[in-house]
Design an enzyme around this catalytic site. Structure first.
Site, PDB file in Angstrom:
ATOM      1  N   LEU A 501       0.824  -1.205   0.000  1.00  0.00           N
ATOM      2  CA  LEU A 501       0.000   0.000   0.000  1.00  0.00           C
ATOM      3  C   LEU A 501       0.861   1.260   0.000  1.00  0.00           C
ATOM      4  CD1 LEU A 501      -3.257   0.554   1.899  1.00  0.00           C
ATOM      5  CD2 LEU A 501      -1.421   2.184   2.285  1.00  0.00           C
ATOM      6  N   GLN A 504       2.330   2.127  -3.334  1.00  0.00           N
ATOM      7  CA  GLN A 504       1.390   2.749  -4.259  1.00  0.00           C
ATOM      8  C   GLN A 504       0.982   4.141  -3.806  1.00  0.00           C
ATOM      9  OE1 GLN A 504       0.706   1.725  -7.144  1.00  0.00           O
ATOM     10  NE2 GLN A 504      -0.815   3.284  -7.672  1.00  0.00           N
ATOM     11  N   GLU A 505       0.851   4.338  -2.505  1.00  0.00           N
ATOM     12  CA  GLU A 505       0.365   5.614  -1.988  1.00  0.00           C
ATOM     13  C   GLU A 505       1.380   6.740  -2.167  1.00  0.00           C
ATOM     14  OE1 GLU A 505      -2.345   6.807  -0.826  1.00  0.00           O
ATOM     15  OE2 GLU A 505      -3.622   5.116  -0.327  1.00  0.00           O
ATOM     16  N   SER A 506       2.608   6.513  -1.744  1.00  0.00           N
ATOM     17  CA  SER A 506       3.569   7.621  -1.657  1.00  0.00           C
ATOM     18  C   SER A 506       4.924   7.312  -2.255  1.00  0.00           C
ATOM     19  CB  SER A 506       3.779   8.004  -0.189  1.00  0.00           C
ATOM     20  OG  SER A 506       4.398   6.923   0.522  1.00  0.00           O
ATOM     21  N   TYR A 613      -5.555   1.281  -8.399  1.00  0.00           N
ATOM     22  CA  TYR A 613      -4.939   1.263  -7.072  1.00  0.00           C
ATOM     23  C   TYR A 613      -5.026  -0.126  -6.447  1.00  0.00           C
ATOM     24  CZ  TYR A 613      -4.457   2.470  -2.087  1.00  0.00           C
ATOM     25  OH  TYR A 613      -4.073   2.529  -0.765  1.00  0.00           O
TER      26      TYR A 613
END
Length: 653
Positions: A501, A504-506, A613
């Site tokens: 996660l 993918q997020e940051s 996502y």
């Protein structure tokens, strides 16, 4: 995390900024407070973004000698090309632009300047100069420039390039260049009325009012009627006298109320017959699937002969997939373009449909074409063929000589300086420009060099580009593992999923901030963070703490556990909830006609961003799990299945 890089590490970049004087008749430069060179450069960038030339000049004067001084020259020249500046269409800046490009050969800033100059030259019709610069342009990343290139050939009486039509059908909004090219091709006869009707259908499919209006004008449709069809489609549909107007109205009505549009079509619209009626049904079906309407499959079956593009067929394929109607799915994929059918998504699902309809040998042949890819559908295809996910053999570490190459690269140094100043967009653009044409060995060296400097997002993205030699230790970095493991264990979370996660997020940028305001490694919204703080009893919480590693990990894992519990332990639903909010996956699940495997649910998510996502987070998690455990992993097992349940509200933010 914001990484500070010493100025001494940036070599070969010091230069004197040469700024053109403020032209006569302009107001004097704005006064600004005394600033450091770094502060002045950032202030100049902000003034450039606001198209404020006087304030730009005032800030730039204090940034002379800055390691990024060539950007000051670039920004100022760009400002001079922007209307309403007097130089915008006079050609007065041409000589300076030429000198600037010649003085910075092979650099990103020169190619960006060339791109903006090409737009200016195209607008002015200076085709000889345009052609010379167009041939040297490296990025090739602006459709308007390509439209001007085709327009120039057309105006000189040369044959219309084959790519011109494809380009005009792909742009969603017509700027000056593409609008002028469209007009010229119509007036020259290169585009006939049938072509314009096809272009109008594309504009309806992409819901582009600008393109609808532009094409409608060329079709000589009444402007007032077009506006009525766009803004009051239900009313306009009853008054439509021609098929084009009826299609605009149906397309717009379907976007807001597909059931109402279907009802009108079932009752009969006099202007719609044959392929026009098929197309109208395709828009109802696509719009219905975007809302997960239960009738979407029936509408899809009415539209199988529609003259539609992949923009529509992808949604109709999802309607068939949700119902697990394999024959219809095969029919829909068969209507896609060659490029659409080559997409790994539809290769995989076409293979599954073939297998479900008794063509196992053909299915396996298709699966083999994508099974080697390190992606969601590459992993699923390999698993269908009996091979679980495992990282490839690790490439030999870069040598000292190989690591010395990125250290000598002035573009990488400029990127690091931009990161130091908080200008990530410019930094990423500089970094990526340097990667063009690199071999796998050079990419691995650049990735390792970035990791050593804690520029982790560039480490990951650079290692992601290799084709035959790979190092998944760089593609799937796992910093702060000692800090994350106990936090994940406290919440009963798989660290591989958490890392998937975060990746993918940051991309591990601690001070990352999204357009919506989400902050930090796990991209937590301030309102959600305040809710978490209350739940954890942290009364003194401040939003700026989201950029602290321990706080962000603690808050992010707390919320991830919360959405996982809220959604019956499904990683697919929880990942979707983390991105789109917990209420939406509940609603999406409630529309399922029957239980589906997790991969089907992921593909039918109606939000493009969330669909992408979820697939990437879970693909990442499987690779991390394989790296952490040293054992092959099953993506299918992690995806599980999703069972329909009635929609219900969530107590989570």
């Amino acid at each position: 995390m914001k990484h500070r890089i010493a100025l001494a590490a940036i070599v070969g970049l010091i230069g004197v900024c040469t700024l053109a004087p403020v032209q006569a008749g302009k107001r004097p430069a704005a006064r600004v407070a005394e600033m450091t060179p770094d502060e002045a450069l950032v202030a100049a960038r902000e003034a450039f973004a606001r198209n404020d030339l006087p304030r730009f000049d005032a800030a730039a004067a204090q940034a002379r000698g800055h390691p990024l001084s060539e950007y000051l020259d670039f920004w100022r020249l760009r400002l001079r090309l922007q209307p309403p500046q007097p130089d915008a269409d006079s050609g007065a800046a041409d000589a300076e632009i030429r000198t600037f490009i010649d003085d910075h050969p092979g650099t990103l800033v020169a190619d960006l300047m060339r791109r903006d100059w090409l737009l200016n030259l195209g607008r002015r019709g200076v085709w000889t100069t345009f052609d010379g610069e167009y041939a040297k342009w490296v990025l090739r990343d602006d459709d308007e420039v390509h439209c001007y290139a085709s327009l120039g050939r057309l105006q000189r009486g040369e044959p219309t390039p084959a790519a011109a039509r494809e380009l005009l059908f792909s742009v969603r909004k017509f700027g000056d260049g593409c609008g002028a090219l469209l007009d010229a091709m119509v007036h020259s006869g290169a585009m006939q009325r049938a072509d314009l009707r096809a272009r109008l259908r594309v504009a309806i499919e992409t819901n582009s009012p600008d393109a609808i209006r532009r094409t409608a004008d060329l079709l000589a449709l009444d402007r007032a009627s077009v506006e009525s069809a766009l803004s009051r489609p239900s009313r306009a549909l009853g008054q439509a006298s021609g098929s084009e107007m009826a299609l605009i109205a149906v397309g717009r009505l379907a976007r807001s109320d597909p059931a109402a549009a279907a009802e009108r079509l079932q009752a009969g619209v006099a202007a719609l017959r044959g392929e026009d009626l098929d197309f109208a049904w395709s828009q109802v079906a696509a719009a219905g699937m975007r809302r997960l309407a239960p009738e979407s499959l029936d509408w899809t079956k009415r539209a199988l002969k529609a003259p539609a593009t992949d923009e529509t067929w992808f949604w109709l394929a999802r309607a068939a997939l949700r119902a697990q109607d394999w024959p219809t799915l095969r029919a829909v994929v068969g209507r896609m373009s060659e490029a659409g059918r080559r997409d790994p998504t539809w290769i995989y699902w076409m293979a599954r449909a073939m297998r479900e309809t008794g063509e196992s040998a053909g299915a396996d042949a298709l699966l083999h074409t994508v099974a080697g890819q390190f992606s969601f559908y590459g992993q699923l295809a390999a698993e269908e063929l009996g091979k679980l996910t495992a990282p490839p053999p690790r490439a030999v570490d870069p040598t000292e000589a190989e690591l010395a190459e990125p250290a000598r690269n002035p573009g990488f140094a400029r990127a690091l300086k931009f990161y130091e100043l908080g200008l990530r967009l410019e930094g990423n653009r500089e970094w990526n420009f340097q990667l063009r044409g690199m071999t796998d060995r050079q990419l691995l060296a650049a990735a390792e060099w970035a990791c050593q400097r804690q520029v982790l997002d560039r480490c990951v993205n650079t290692a992601d580009r290799t084709e035959t030699e790979h190092d998944f230790r760089l593609r799937f970095v796992s910093p702060f593992l000692d800090e994350l493991k106990p936090v994940a264990a406290e919440r009963g979370l798989d660290p591989a999923w958490v890392y998937g996660l975060i990746r993918q997020e940051s991309r591990f940028v601690m001070d990352a901030r999204s357009w919506a305001g989400a902050q930090g490694l796990m991209q937590i919204m301030p309102s959600t963070a305040r809710w978490i703080a209350r739940k954890l009893g942290e009364r003194d919480f401040r939003v700026e703490q989201l950029h602290d590693l321990p706080t962000n990990l603690r808050f992010g894992t707390y919320y991830l556990r919360s959405v996982l519990d809220d959604l019956e332990g499904s990683p697919v639903l929880a990942s979707a909830a983390y991105n789109a909010g917990p209420g939406r996956p509940r609603n999406w699940r409630s529309t399922l006609p029957r239980p589906v495997e997790g991969a089907i649910f992921a593909e039918i998510i109606p939000f493009n961003e969330t669909r992408d996502y979820v697939k990437k987070v879970l693909s990442n998690a499987v690779f991390y799990a394989a790296l952490f455990s040293g054992e092959p992993q099953s993506l299918k097992a992690r995806l599980g299945s999703v069972v329909p349940q009635p929609a219900s509200p969530s107590d989570l933010p």
